[in-house]
Design a protein around this motif. Sequence first.
Motif, mmCIF file in Angstrom:
data_model
loop_
_atom_site.group_PDB
_atom_site.id
_atom_site.type_symbol
_atom_site.label_atom_id
_atom_site.label_comp_id
_atom_site.label_asym_id
_atom_site.label_seq_id
_atom_site.Cartn_x
_atom_site.Cartn_y
_atom_site.Cartn_z
ATOM 1 N N GLU A 73 46.228 28.380 44.193
ATOM 2 C CA GLU A 73 46.076 29.752 44.687
ATOM 3 C C GLU A 73 47.309 30.608 44.398
ATOM 4 O O GLU A 73 47.186 31.817 44.187
ATOM 5 N N ASP A 74 48.513 30.005 44.385
ATOM 6 C CA ASP A 74 49.721 30.780 44.075
ATOM 7 C C ASP A 74 49.672 31.315 42.656
ATOM 8 O O ASP A 74 50.024 32.473 42.389
ATOM 9 N N LYS A 75 49.204 30.425 41.710
ATOM 10 C CA LYS A 75 49.077 30.878 40.326
ATOM 11 C C LYS A 75 48.023 31.979 40.203
ATOM 12 O O LYS A 75 48.183 32.948 39.460
ATOM 13 N N GLN A 76 46.962 31.823 40.948
ATOM 14 C CA GLN A 76 45.900 32.819 40.908
ATOM 15 C C GLN A 76 46.406 34.189 41.377
ATOM 16 O O GLN A 76 46.159 35.231 40.760
ATOM 17 N N ALA A 77 47.155 34.179 42.490
ATOM 18 C CA ALA A 77 47.691 35.427 43.030
ATOM 19 C C ALA A 77 48.707 36.051 42.075
ATOM 20 O O ALA A 77 48.704 37.272 41.837
ATOM 21 N N GLU A 78 49.582 35.196 41.511
ATOM 22 C CA GLU A 78 50.597 35.708 40.601
ATOM 23 C C GLU A 78 49.971 36.257 39.330
ATOM 24 O O GLU A 78 50.453 37.234 38.743
ATOM 25 N N TYR A 79 48.892 35.630 38.883
ATOM 26 C CA TYR A 79 48.186 36.092 37.693
ATOM 27 C C TYR A 79 47.733 37.547 37.888
ATOM 28 O O TYR A 79 47.938 38.408 37.023
ATOM 29 N N VAL A 80 47.134 37.835 39.025
ATOM 30 C CA VAL A 80 46.658 39.206 39.300
ATOM 31 C C VAL A 80 47.836 40.167 39.434
ATOM 32 O O VAL A 80 47.805 41.291 38.918
ATOM 33 N N ALA A 90 41.723 46.329 34.045
ATOM 34 C CA ALA A 90 40.853 45.524 34.902
ATOM 35 C C ALA A 90 40.940 44.070 34.456
ATOM 36 O O ALA A 90 41.431 43.753 33.365
ATOM 37 N N VAL A 91 40.452 43.191 35.324
ATOM 38 C CA VAL A 91 40.330 41.774 34.960
ATOM 39 C C VAL A 91 38.872 41.365 35.176
ATOM 40 O O VAL A 91 38.257 41.706 36.192
ATOM 41 N N VAL A 92 38.296 40.657 34.183
ATOM 42 C CA VAL A 92 36.904 40.198 34.240
ATOM 43 C C VAL A 92 36.925 38.669 34.194
ATOM 44 O O VAL A 92 37.449 38.076 33.245
ATOM 45 N N LEU A 93 36.367 38.036 35.237
ATOM 46 C CA LEU A 93 36.370 36.578 35.365
ATOM 47 C C LEU A 93 34.955 36.041 35.156
ATOM 48 O O LEU A 93 34.025 36.428 35.877
ATOM 49 N N GLY A 94 34.834 35.196 34.166
ATOM 50 C CA GLY A 94 33.541 34.563 33.941
ATOM 51 C C GLY A 94 33.384 33.340 34.837
ATOM 52 O O GLY A 94 34.171 32.390 34.750
ATOM 53 N N LEU A 95 32.397 33.355 35.739
ATOM 54 C CA LEU A 95 32.193 32.232 36.653
ATOM 55 C C LEU A 95 31.595 31.048 35.885
ATOM 56 O O LEU A 95 30.801 31.203 34.951
ATOM 57 N N GLY A 96 32.017 29.846 36.338
ATOM 58 C CA GLY A 96 31.555 28.633 35.657
ATOM 59 C C GLY A 96 32.182 27.412 36.289
ATOM 60 O O GLY A 96 32.325 27.339 37.525
ATOM 61 N N ARG A 97 32.578 26.457 35.456
ATOM 62 C CA ARG A 97 33.147 25.215 36.006
ATOM 63 C C ARG A 97 34.451 25.454 36.751
ATOM 64 O O ARG A 97 34.703 24.863 37.790
ATOM 65 N N ALA A 98 35.310 26.333 36.234
ATOM 66 C CA ALA A 98 36.600 26.550 36.898
ATOM 67 C C ALA A 98 36.403 27.269 38.231
ATOM 68 O O ALA A 98 37.002 26.890 39.252
ATOM 69 N N PHE A 99 35.572 28.285 38.249
ATOM 70 C CA PHE A 99 35.339 29.066 39.469
ATOM 71 C C PHE A 99 33.850 29.353 39.589
ATOM 72 O O PHE A 99 33.330 30.268 38.940
ATOM 73 N N PRO A 100 33.156 28.602 40.405
ATOM 74 C CA PRO A 100 31.724 28.878 40.595
ATOM 75 C C PRO A 100 31.483 30.177 41.368
ATOM 76 O O PRO A 100 30.425 30.790 41.255
ATOM 77 N N THR A 101 32.471 30.594 42.183
ATOM 78 C CA THR A 101 32.401 31.870 42.910
ATOM 79 C C THR A 101 33.750 32.578 42.764
ATOM 80 O O THR A 101 34.738 31.991 42.329
ATOM 81 N N ALA A 102 33.778 33.850 43.154
ATOM 82 C CA ALA A 102 35.015 34.626 43.041
ATOM 83 C C ALA A 102 36.095 34.030 43.930
ATOM 84 O O ALA A 102 35.888 33.879 45.143
ATOM 85 N N PRO A 103 37.274 33.650 43.377
ATOM 86 C CA PRO A 103 38.355 33.071 44.186
ATOM 87 C C PRO A 103 38.940 34.103 45.137
ATOM 88 O O PRO A 103 39.313 35.208 44.719
ATOM 89 N N ASP A 104 39.043 33.740 46.415
ATOM 90 C CA ASP A 104 39.545 34.666 47.435
ATOM 91 C C ASP A 104 40.974 35.114 47.156
ATOM 92 O O ASP A 104 41.320 36.271 47.407
ATOM 93 N N ALA A 105 41.814 34.189 46.678
ATOM 94 C CA ALA A 105 43.221 34.542 46.440
ATOM 95 C C ALA A 105 43.338 35.681 45.430
ATOM 96 O O ALA A 105 44.092 36.650 45.622
ATOM 97 N N MET A 106 42.589 35.586 44.358
ATOM 98 C CA MET A 106 42.630 36.635 43.327
ATOM 99 C C MET A 106 42.012 37.934 43.849
ATOM 100 O O MET A 106 42.540 39.027 43.621
ATOM 101 N N ARG A 107 40.916 37.804 44.552
ATOM 102 C CA ARG A 107 40.216 38.990 45.047
ATOM 103 C C ARG A 107 41.072 39.765 46.036
ATOM 104 O O ARG A 107 41.151 40.997 45.976
ATOM 105 N N ARG A 108 41.750 39.025 46.962
ATOM 106 C CA ARG A 108 42.576 39.719 47.968
ATOM 107 C C ARG A 108 43.732 40.471 47.315
ATOM 108 O O ARG A 108 44.017 41.628 47.661
ATOM 109 N N VAL A 109 44.426 39.828 46.386
ATOM 110 C CA VAL A 109 45.559 40.500 45.720
ATOM 111 C C VAL A 109 45.064 41.695 44.902
ATOM 112 O O VAL A 109 45.683 42.761 44.902
#
Length: 521
Positions: A73-80, A90-109
């Motif tokens: 989650e730290d990497k996810q937040a820092e990425y954003v 903008a950032v566009v995330l393709g859902l799949g094996r890595a993230f089946p749903t939108a990661p909360d850490a990235m969404r909150r930041v």
Amino acid sequence: MTTTLEPLEPALSVRQVLNLERVLAGEPEVVAGAGQLDRPVRWVHVAEAADVGVMLSGGEMILTTGVLLAGDEDKQAEYVRSLYRAEAAAVVLGLGRAFPTAPDAMRRVAERCGLPMVVLHRPFPFAELTEEVQSRLVRRKYAAVSLSEAVRTALNGLITAGAPLQGLLDEVARYSGCPVVVTNLAHRVLATAGERSAVDDVLRDWERIARQAGGSEGDGWIRAELGGRGERWGRILLCGHRGDTAVGRLLADRAAEALVLHRMLGGASAGTWEEQSAQGLLTDLVSGVVPARQLLPRARAAGLPVNRRSFVPLVVRGADPARLDRVLRMVGLPGLVAELAPGATAVLLSLARDQDAAALAAHFAARLRSETDLGTAVVAAADPRTAWDEVAAGLREARHVADAVADSAPALDLPAVVRLRDVHLRGLIRLLRDHPHVQSFAERELDGLLSATDQDLLGVLRTYLATGRNKSRTAQLHHVSRPALYRRLEAIQVRLGVDLDDFEQAASVHIALLAHDAQQR
């Protein structure tokens, strides 16, 4: 010269990219930064690296699967945060094996930063999106280059053909589809172009618009500075441009380049455009081609105080507009200066209603005549007008007075400011100058002195009659001795067959000479 330009393809925003058919197939969902979807997209970039932000220059839409961010989650937040610092669009995330749903850490930041974050619910080939968006952006870039060159070529062609400033501005207004205004640094309007009613709407609200012109751009108000060699002397404004902002900015920049070049090639001084602005306004006012009421916004925008004022119409002969404008500034009176005709310059004073208009006009005339070479300048005035609609008639009256005394002014005992009551017979004769009977009378009475070789004698006769047949004054003004003057007067009487000592015959010759001078003018 005109050129038809193809409209520039609109800039792509995040919202427009998400509405592309190929993107809609991926079922996009905005999970953060929904209020920032109108950000422009400069480029599309596929990136999986966690430190992608250091490789960006701003305006990119980032496509990722987040495969290198899963489980941290730290990497996810820092990425954003790194994308936000790099001013990504903008950032566009393709859902799949890595993230089946939108990661909360990235969404909150992303929500805190105001960075649009979009997830794609269906598998989507990023290559197809990058190909379509990049091709659109490249087409637009080349279209912008083409548009820029076309505008520059069109305006430079007008300059080469000797087109006036108004011609250039009319072309810019045609391209931009909105009113175009040129001002000096004090926000005084020097020139306008565009649909007349739209321009009038702008000028009616010019005080507010002038403040806006000095601040930030927005709502279609686009400006470009005018100047060169480190000095600014004005600006051009597109007022209410409804097209793409980048297109408007391009047009304003090309127009500014052309105006600077036009002024340089024309050898224009800093005040030339101000003079042209005042000349156009007062000429339109005097001619009556444009109703006076419609010219009021132009006068106000040109810096003339118009609310609860007394307007004093003056016409000056024997002084150029630049000198008159300088004297006007010296005495601290607000007004406009413009040449109405060769040798006849209008000065329209705007005074507070409790000011003494006659005294201030006399002060202006005295200051003008104190200039070393302007002692013979004629200052004619009409009575003050409190209604703007009456100013045109006042200017015409002042010009009539100035023209009536112009030829014999040095010989006449005129007041500092000449008015209609001072011109007497001269004024009447000038009004009747075009009547066939008056013309034939003048030719008949002066027939013996109208050849080209007799102009010196005609000048002596003019001075002699204007001074009330004062021989001493006439000799002094013509720099001749009294005996020499007597010989010339004798020659005049012989040529005309008259006795100038006879009042009636002298008066007849005088009237004929006044009519002749009025006709020649």
